[in-house]
Scaffold this active site. Sequence first.
Site, PDB file in Angstrom:
ATOM      1  N   LYS A  76       0.862  -1.192   0.000  1.00  0.00           N
ATOM      2  CA  LYS A  76       0.000   0.000   0.000  1.00  0.00           C
ATOM      3  C   LYS A  76       0.893   1.235   0.000  1.00  0.00           C
ATOM      4  CE  LYS A  76      -3.937   2.089   2.475  1.00  0.00           C
ATOM      5  NZ  LYS A  76      -4.923   1.926   3.564  1.00  0.00           N
ATOM      6  N   SER A 151      -9.997   2.315   2.630  1.00  0.00           N
ATOM      7  CA  SER A 151      -9.027   3.029   1.815  1.00  0.00           C
ATOM      8  C   SER A 151      -8.047   2.119   1.080  1.00  0.00           C
ATOM      9  CB  SER A 151      -8.222   3.992   2.698  1.00  0.00           C
ATOM     10  OG  SER A 151      -7.436   3.261   3.635  1.00  0.00           O
ATOM     11  N   SER A 175     -10.461  -0.077   6.798  1.00  0.00           N
ATOM     12  CA  SER A 175      -9.801   0.086   5.497  1.00  0.00           C
ATOM     13  C   SER A 175      -9.148  -1.157   4.931  1.00  0.00           C
ATOM     14  CB  SER A 175      -8.750   1.209   5.570  1.00  0.00           C
ATOM     15  OG  SER A 175      -9.393   2.458   5.515  1.00  0.00           O
TER      16      SER A 175
END
Lengths: 482, 503
Positions: A76, A151, A175
Amino acid sequence: MINFSLKQLSKQLAAKKISSVELTQLYLDRIAAHNPVYNAYITVDAKTSLAQAVAADALIASGGAQALTGIPIAQKDIFCAKGWRTTCGSKMLGDFIAPYDAHVIEQFNKAGAVNLGKTNMDEFAMGSSNETSYFGPVRNPWNQNAVPGGSSGGAASAVAARLCAAATGTDTGGSIRQPAALCGITGIKPTYGTVSRYGMIAFASSLDQAGPMAKSAEDCALMLNVMTGFDCRDSTSLQREVEDYTRHLNQPLSGLRIGLPVEFFAEGLSDDVAARVQEAIAQYQKLGATVVDISLPNSKLAVPVYYVLAPAEASSNLSRFDGVRYGHRAAEYTDLADMYEKSRAEGFGAEVKRRIMMGTYVLSHGYYDAYYLQAQKIRRLIAQDFADAFKLCDVIMGPTSPSTAFNLGEKGDDPVQMYLSDIYTIAVNLAGLPGMSIPCGFGHNNMPTGLQIIGNYFDEARMLNVAHQYQLATDWHSRAPL
Amino acid sequence: MSWEIVIGLEVHTQLSTHTKIFSGASTTYGAEPNTQADAVSIALPGVLPVLNKGAVERAVKFGLAVGAHIAPRSVFARKNYFYPDLPKGYQISQFDLPVVGMGALTIQVEPLSGNAKPYEKVVRITRAHLEEDAGKSVHGASQGMTGVDLNRAGTPLLEIVSEPDMCSAAEAVAYAKALHTLVRWIGISDGNMQEGSFRCDVNVSVRRAGEPLGTRREIKNLNSFRFMQQAIDYEVQWQIDQLESGRKIHQATILFNPDTGETRAMRSKEDAHDYRYFPDPDLLPLDITPAMLDAARAELPELPEARRTRYVNELGLSAYDANSLTSSREMADFFDACVASLSPSPQSSPASERGGERENKSSISAKLCANWLIGELSAQLNRDGLEMAKCPVSHQQMSGMLSRIADNTLSNSGGKEVFRTLWAEGGEADAIIEAKGLKQVSDSGAIEALVDEIIAAQADKVAEYRSGKDKLFGFFVGLAMKASRGKANPAQLNEVLLKKLAG
C-alpha cells in the site's frame, strides 16, 4: 499460477518450476495489461522489482529461502519504501521519494519478498471507496463501475484481479476489511500494536494498524508471520513473543462459540448481505460451532465517536505537510502564511480538508471537552462492550459492510452515507481488537459479500483458524472475477 | 501610593542528554546546520517519537531536588501550531499532567540597592514538564530567504514554572541564579546561557498595595541575569507609568532589547494561538515507578541548601562565605576536598584528642580554605574568565599550599606567590616553596638574634619607642621582616619584638 496460494507458489519456487524473476515478470505483465483499467497501482518500478527477484532467486538457490522469498507482494502506498515514490494517494506527496523503509517494508525485505509496486488508496487513507485518491479511482474487478472499497482499495483490487500474489493494507476504521469484503478477498487487521507503525504514514495514530490482504486466510497467516514483531521505533508496538499464525489453522471448530451482535443485524443492513452472512453462520454450525446472541449496546455510537477522534488526530498528524521541507509547495506566494495556505489548499483534496477541519474544530478551545473528551469516554464504553461479549463467546461474527460494492460516484455527494459503510468495522478499531473479513458469497448484483470475524485481543491465530476451516468447506474465497 | 511588583518565571533548561528527547540524533551544540537532523527531527512522513529515558531521569532528579511531587503517571501532549522551525506542526510537551508537580526552592536575595540586608526566601515551583525544543529559523540565510536549521529540533527541555512569588528584580534574579546553580549542581543541564541551555521568560505585573493582581506581560527569552534585571526594571517602570497616567495594561508577550534597554510588544493576547492540546497518541503515558524514584534519589548529591547549612552549622562559616562557596558544585566540592585534606581525619587523630578540639581545628582550616577560595582563587578565575570547572589548580595542589600556611611553613604573602606559580606553571607547593626559598623562619633563636641586631643598631628609635612612641612598632617589624627577607613568621616576630622592645 495466478490462483496459486502463497504456499503453492513457494513450492513452485523451491522446486525451480518457476523463478522469482519469471513470477515477478508474470505479474508485471498482468499489471501492464490490466492496471490501465483497474488503476490498482500508483507506482510500478519493474527494474527495482526484478532486481529484488534476482536476489530472491539467489537466496532460493543457496537454500536460504523463507516462506515468502521470491513472492511478489503489492505494498500500500502508505508505507515508506526507500527509493520508491510514496504518495499516500495525495498530490501533497506526489513527488516524494521515501529515503527510508517502513518497518513493514523492512520485514518483507528481510523475508526476501519482492516489492511489486505501490497500491492506490484513498488520500491519506481517508475514504471508503478509493475515490479520494489524487491518482484517480480504483475499479472493482467484479464490476468496473463499482468501487473496490477503501481506503486499501488498490490492494483489494490488485489481489482480486490477480495483479499480485498478496498485498498489504492498513485499517483505521475498516480500510482492510471493507475493501476485502467488496472485492471478495480475505483481509485481517490484527490487534493494535501488533504491526509496527514506523514508516507507515499516520492518519489516526491510535487507530491505524497494518495487516495483510490476500486470497485466503492461510495466505494471510503467512503474511502476518512476516509483518508482525516488536519494533522499538514505535512506542505503541507491543513486546510479545513471536508467534506462528499458521499454528492453529487445522484445528477443528467443534465447540466454537460464535457471538452474533443484535446491533449488526438491525436496520441498515441490506437483505442480500444479511442472507449470505446467515448462510455462513449456518455453515459454521455445520462445522460444529454454536451460536449465541450478544449485544454491543454502544456500537451505534462508534461512527460518531470515530469521526471525532480520527479527524482530531489526523488534523495534527497532517500538520507536517506544510511545504517547508518536502512535499508540495505552491509555486507562488506572498509570505509564510500564504505559502502554508496555498500549499495545503493545493496539496490536499476535499475529503482530507474536511477531516482536518472537523479535527481542528473538535480540539478547539471550548469544544475539546464536549467532543474529544466525551468521545474518549465512549470509546472506553465500546471496548467494555466487547470485553463483556467475549465472556459469552470466542469470536464475534456479522457483516463486514452493510451492502455490496456501490457504484463509482454513487455516494460522492453525501459524506455521511459514505461514513456509514464502515458502521460494522469502526468499533473494532476503537477497541483495538483484531478483525477480519472473508468472502461468503455474492449479493443480488453478483457482487461479493464479506463475513466479518472479530476476535479477542491477540486471538489472530484462532481467527485465522476459524476462517481457514470455513475456506476448506466452501470455495467463495477461490472465486475470481476473471 | 506605593506599587507592588509581582513576578513569576518560566525557565527552559536544556537537559544534558547526548541524544534528542524522541530520537537518537545527537544534541551536540554548534554543528553545521541540519547535520544533526535525523528522520524524526525532520518529521519525515511515517516517523514516530520514542522517549529518551535519560531525559526522564533528569526531570525526576530535578523534582526530587526541589522536594516536588513526582507524578506516578504523566502524559505527553501535542501543542499544535505552524512555524517553519517546528517540523511536525506540533510540539510534543506536557500539558495538564506534568511529570513534576509543586515544589519549592530557597533563594538567597542580595538587594540591589540601598542598605537592605541579604535575606532568604522560599519560591514555590508550580510544575516542571518535559518537552522538545524547536529548530532555528535563520532569516536571510541566502538570497533574502529564510533558512531552517533543525539541529536543535527535538532537544530535550525541562520547563520549570514558578509561582508569582517574587516581588523585585533582585528576587527574580536570585531565583534564576539559584535554579541555574541547581540544575548544574545535580548534573541535569550544562546551564550554558550563551548556547541557550538556560532561557528565562519573566511574567511581570504591578498593582497598588492591597489590590488584586494586575495584568501581566511576559518578557520572553532572557539569556543573561543582567538583562533580566534590566528588563524587569524597565518593564516595571513602564507599567507603573502607564497606570499612573490612567492607561491600562494589556496582556502581551514582549521582547527585551539589550541595546536600547527597552521592552517592546511582540504579540498581544488577541493574536494568541489556540494550541489545541491533546494527548499524543504516538506515546504511552509516562509511568514513574518507585524503583525509578529510588534510583534517582540515590544519584542525587548533597544539595546546595544542605551544603550551605552544613558550612554554617558545622564548619562555623559565615552565611556570606557559605553562599559564595555553594555558588557551584565544583567550588563546593573543591572546598570540601581542601578542608578534608587539611583537617585530621577522625581515624588518624590521637585518641586523647577531644572532639571539641577537632571541630575547632576543622573550623580554623575551613575558614582558611574559604578565605582563599573566595578571595585569591575566585579573583584569579574572574581575571581569566574561567569557570570553576576549568580551574587549572587542582584541589590537591591547593590544599598542599594551604596546609603549609596552616602549619606556619608559609606566610600569607608567601602563599600568594605559591598560588600564582601553581596557577601559571603548575607543580607542587612544597617544591615551589623550596625552589623560591619561601619557607617562613619560625626558629625562635634565629628571630631573637635578628631582633637583637636591630635593637642594637637602632638605639635612638628604641629610646623613642620606649618613651611612648608606640607607632614606631611597625617600623621595627618592617626592618625585621626585611632582614629576614620576608620569611620570618609574623606572629613570632611580633611576639619577640614586643618582648625585646619592652626592655
